[in-house]
Write an enzyme that holds these catalytic residues in place. Structure first.
Site, short mmCIF file in Angstrom:
data_model
loop_
_atom_site.label_atom_id
_atom_site.label_comp_id
_atom_site.label_asym_id
_atom_site.label_seq_id
_atom_site.Cartn_x
_atom_site.Cartn_y
_atom_site.Cartn_z
N HIS A 527 0.84 -1.21 0.00
CA HIS A 527 0.00 0.00 0.00
C HIS A 527 0.87 1.26 0.00
CE1 HIS A 527 -3.07 -2.89 2.03
NE2 HIS A 527 -3.02 -3.05 0.73
C1 LIG Z 1 0.15 -7.99 -4.49
C2 LIG Z 1 -0.77 -6.84 -4.16
C3 LIG Z 1 -1.93 -7.09 -3.46
C4 LIG Z 1 -2.80 -6.04 -3.14
N1 LIG Z 1 -4.02 -6.31 -2.57
C5 LIG Z 1 -4.93 -5.30 -2.42
C6 LIG Z 1 -6.26 -5.59 -2.04
O1 LIG Z 1 -6.66 -6.73 -1.82
N2 LIG Z 1 -7.12 -4.54 -1.94
C7 LIG Z 1 -6.73 -3.25 -2.18
O2 LIG Z 1 -7.54 -2.35 -2.03
N3 LIG Z 1 -5.47 -2.97 -2.53
C8 LIG Z 1 -4.57 -3.96 -2.71
N4 LIG Z 1 -3.32 -3.68 -3.16
C9 LIG Z 1 -2.95 -2.29 -3.36
C10 LIG Z 1 -3.61 -1.66 -4.57
O3 LIG Z 1 -3.85 -2.63 -5.55
C11 LIG Z 1 -2.72 -0.55 -5.08
O4 LIG Z 1 -2.50 0.40 -4.06
C12 LIG Z 1 -3.36 0.16 -6.26
O5 LIG Z 1 -3.75 -0.74 -7.25
C13 LIG Z 1 -2.37 1.16 -6.83
O6 LIG Z 1 -3.05 1.91 -7.81
P1 LIG Z 1 -2.28 3.04 -8.61
O7 LIG Z 1 -3.19 3.55 -9.63
O8 LIG Z 1 -1.68 3.99 -7.65
O9 LIG Z 1 -1.04 2.31 -9.29
P2 LIG Z 1 -0.99 0.98 -10.16
O10 LIG Z 1 -2.22 0.18 -10.04
O11 LIG Z 1 0.31 0.35 -9.79
O12 LIG Z 1 -0.94 1.52 -11.65
C14 LIG Z 1 0.16 2.17 -12.21
C15 LIG Z 1 0.18 1.75 -13.69
O13 LIG Z 1 1.05 2.64 -14.38
C16 LIG Z 1 1.86 1.88 -15.25
N5 LIG Z 1 3.07 2.67 -15.44
C17 LIG Z 1 3.99 3.00 -14.50
N6 LIG Z 1 4.95 3.75 -15.03
C18 LIG Z 1 4.64 3.90 -16.34
C19 LIG Z 1 5.26 4.58 -17.40
N7 LIG Z 1 6.40 5.25 -17.25
N8 LIG Z 1 4.67 4.54 -18.64
C20 LIG Z 1 3.51 3.87 -18.82
N9 LIG Z 1 2.87 3.20 -17.82
C21 LIG Z 1 3.45 3.23 -16.60
C22 LIG Z 1 2.08 0.59 -14.50
O14 LIG Z 1 2.53 -0.44 -15.33
C23 LIG Z 1 0.73 0.34 -13.89
O15 LIG Z 1 -0.10 -0.36 -14.76
C24 LIG Z 1 -2.44 -4.70 -3.50
C25 LIG Z 1 -1.28 -4.46 -4.22
C26 LIG Z 1 -0.45 -5.52 -4.56
C27 LIG Z 1 0.79 -5.24 -5.35
#
Ligand SMILES: Cc1cc2nc3c(=O)[nH]c(=O)nc-3n(C[C@H](O)[C@H](O)[C@H](O)COP(=O)(O)OP(=O)(O)OC[C@H]3O[C@@H](n4cnc5c(N)ncnc54)[C@H](O)[C@@H]3O)c2cc1C
Length: 655
Positions: A527
């Protein structure tokens, strides 16, 4: 079965996710069945990525994770806006949509960035090089494709604290409509099975039971709501991006890594002009007529700002990046929940494999059975440690459970032992306590100016002794739970002590022993947050303002985990979807002059609606605007689910 469309193979196969040749045959067959089950694999519903971008778009969204996919989908609703979504990874494999395969694709290089922290001084001491591993989704849908699917909002206090810190508009009452906007909760009005064992142990240990942790009773033991629909994972890409696959105004480029946000500087006025990215070893530049929305997540968003020359001068000079705009807080304030895993042998339960042909058939035919859920981790708890405020309004511990996961099998035989050479091996489960309000703060900075090189990640885990104290109290809670008759009489639960290096010289089970052990086998949660924190301009570490605009740079916003000023008290995905929903409302207000409360005007004037889903969602959500809806419900078969026969958990990165 032919699904009626031309589809390309979306890898990897489940056969590659269980580690070992003995799994290949059964898991290959299972993967083939899943791919050929059209409504499950949804191969015909996938977006068709572009092979090359156009020169200009109104909006460019970087990153298709929880935040980015939501933001892009909402922007694409406006028919006269041209939107480009850039994602560094590929499309989600069909197997990752099966809930019980929740851990299979973590650490798979096809869809995980495979990050590690820098060596830690006070934590992660028992791991190679004292580094903790940080899985992060690199795939359309981001971490929502590899996460535990738990749908959990923070507590009202979390958002009220954001507002008190100067983030006008972010109090709980003000963000609640944005949670509801994307939610299509099919569990409303139903009651979960009160005899579910993990919850029963919680009750016996003196904690309350809550049916809806996202409602008024946000503390206690519960069966979590989940981002699933009809027994399969509903990633943010499936919920928000796929519904727009036929929209000509919406382009998606996969395997495309943004390397720089290009800024113009006219007499000190900085404006985001466009984005450079790499696709198939070729560099592209696309212009943004209106805005660039950065949603790379808590690690990659600050990395990309720094690569673009936005950040503290000393950090940029060190790696030779020319500073375009000074912002002290980029990459600072990095924090993450921290945990400790405790494994228990269930001596009265034989270790039978949870996955077999009967389960597979039940799932393929009816989307039911062990494959339709995440086993024991459907249960969770949000409770007070002894250090928490007595009011109960600010719980500081979460409890997770792992086990009974139908994710890997070699023969597929029913009642097969996980360890046939020793059929008396007991089943094992893992329980972990999570510090919800970590005080330790770290940072992200560049390792070099190469955009494809991983940044340096330093969470400074357990630098603040209070984090250790809460964690040790969490261990005492787990001990209390597992000493209940529910765990003892029926399951014969016994702690499986590991070796904890020099900690083993301390008196076993003393507080000092556990203080040492949590630093040795620190549990890195998933997280990560706060590395581009939201705050008013008076906050010297704030990177975005309450409208999610980067301070001092026009036409650039951030919508992902990085903007949380403080991580919420629970899993983070739901909050990030909410952040993107609210962020896009600010965008629509700026460019269309409308807000959430003018939704009907927006739909008729500008919107495109997915009517089939909207009619369903409208039942629950008066604010629904007819866009794609995000389903939240409990795993379908939990009501009859109580510690089924299964396999030893091998994986901990779960939530
Ligand atoms: C193993 C695991 C289990 C989890 N379990 C839960 C759960 O059960 N419930 C819950 O609520 N949360 C859970 N979480 C946490 C939650 O999923 C994350 O906090 C959330 O998905 C993050 O969202 P985000 O949009 O910040 O980033 P992300 O979902 O990480 O999205 C970022 C995206 O940007 C892309 N990206 C990055 N840099 C670039 C670039 N330079 N150019 C193009 N694309 C790029 C990445 O590839 C990715 O697809 C979990 C996380 C993990 C890893």
């Amino acid at each position: 079965m032919d699904c009626g469309c031309r589809t390309s193979y979306i890898g990897p196969s489940l056969a590659n996710t269980c580690g070992g040749n003995s799994f290949v045959l059964f898991m290959t067959l299972l993967d083939t069945f899943i791919r050929r089950t059209c409504d499950l694999a949804q191969l015909c519903e996938r977006v068709v990525p572009k092979a090359a971008p156009d020169l200009e778009y109104d909006f460019i969204v970087i990153g298709a994770g929880s935040g980015g996919a939501t933001a892009a989908g909402r922007l694409a609703e406006v028919a006269h806006w041209k939107v480009l979504l850039l994602e560094a990874g590929g499309d989600e494999p069909p197997g990752s949509q099966v809930p019980s395969m929740v851990t299979n694709f973590v650490e798979n290089p096809y869809m995980d960035w495979l990050y590690k922290t820098v060596p830690q001084e006070k934590a992660c001491l028992g791991y190679p090089e004292k580094r903790c591993e940080w899985p992060r989704g690199k795939v359309l849908g981001g971490c929502s494709v590899i996460n535990g699917m738990m749908y959990m909002r923070g507590t009202p206090r979390d958002y009220d604290n954001w507002a008190v810190a100067g983030n006008t508009g972010w109090s709980y009452n003000e963000v609640l409509p944005y949670f509801k906007k994307s939610e299509d909760n099919l569990e409303i009005g139903t009651v979960a099975d009160p005899d579910y064992h993990a919850r029963a142990a919680g009750k016996q240990a003196g904690y309350s039971i809550t049916e809806d942790m996202n409602g008024a009773h946000f503390s206690g033991f519960t069966i979590a709501q989940a981002t699933v629909r009809n027994g399969s994972r509903l990633s943010s890409a499936r919920a928000f991006v796929r519904p727009h696959r036929h929209n000509s105004n919406f382009h998606v480029m996969l395997n495309s890594t943004a390397t720089r946000i290009v800024l113009s500087d006219t007499n000190g006025k900085k404006i985001a002009q466009g984005v450079e990215f790499i696709y198939k070893q070729k560099k592209y530049y696309v212009k943004a007529r209106k805005e660039v929305i950065l949603a790379g997540g808590a690690i990659n968003s600050p990395q990309l700002l720094l690569l673009s020359g936005i950040g503290p001068k000393e950090d940029l000079d060190r790696v030779g990046v020319h500073q375009m705009h000074h912002l002290q807080g980029v990459g600072k304030n990095l924090h993450n929940h921290v945990t400790f895993y405790m494994s228990y042998a269930l001596n009265k339960v034989k270790d039978i494999n949870d996955l077999n042909w009967a389960d597979a058939l039940e799932y393929i035919l009816y989307r039911d059975g062990p494959m339709s859920c995440t086993g024991l981790s459907q249960a969770t708890a949000r409770i007070n440690s002894k250090y928490a405020e007595a009011s109960g309004l600010n719980p500081d511990l979460q409890i997770f459970f792992v086990g009974y996961l139908a994710n890997c099998a070699s023969s597929g035989a029913v009642n097969a032992y996980v360890n046939p050479k020793n059929p008396h091996t007991p089943k094992s489960i893992t329980i972990s306590a999570v510090v919800l309000h970590p005080k330790s703060r770290g940072y992200i900075t560049l390792n070099s100016s190469d955009p494809l090189e991983k940044p340096l990640l330093n969470p400074n885990y357990l630098a603040d002794p209070q984090d250790v104290a809460v964690l040790v109290n969490g261990i005492r809670v787990i001990q209390k739970l597992t000493n209940t008759s529910v765990f003892q009489n029926k399951y014969g639960a016994k702690f499986e002590k590991e070796e904890y290096g020099d900690c083993d010289k301390l008196k076993y089970d003393s507080d000092e022993f556990w203080e040492c052990a949590v630093r040795y086998y620190t549990g890195p949660e998933n997280h990560q947050a706060g590395s581009c924190k939201m705050g008013p301009s008076t906050d010297h570490l704030a990177v975005v303002n309450p409208e999610l605009e980067v301070h001092g740079v026009s036409n650039l916003r951030i919508m992902d985990a990085s903007v949380m000023p403080t991580v919420v008290s629970g899993n983070t995905h739901a909050t990030i979807v909410m952040i993107a929903e609210k962020g896009i409302e600010h965008v629509k207000k700026r460019w269309l002059g409308i807000s959430l409360h003018d939704r009907s005007r927006s739909r008729s004037a500008h919107g495109r609606s997915n009517k089939a889903i909207a009619s369903n969602a409208a039942l629950h959500n008066p604010l629904s605007n007819g866009g794609p809806e995000y389903y939240v419900g409990e795993y379908p078969h939990h009501a009859s689910y109580s510690f089924p026969q299964g396999r030893k958990p091998t994986f901990y990165y779960y939530y």
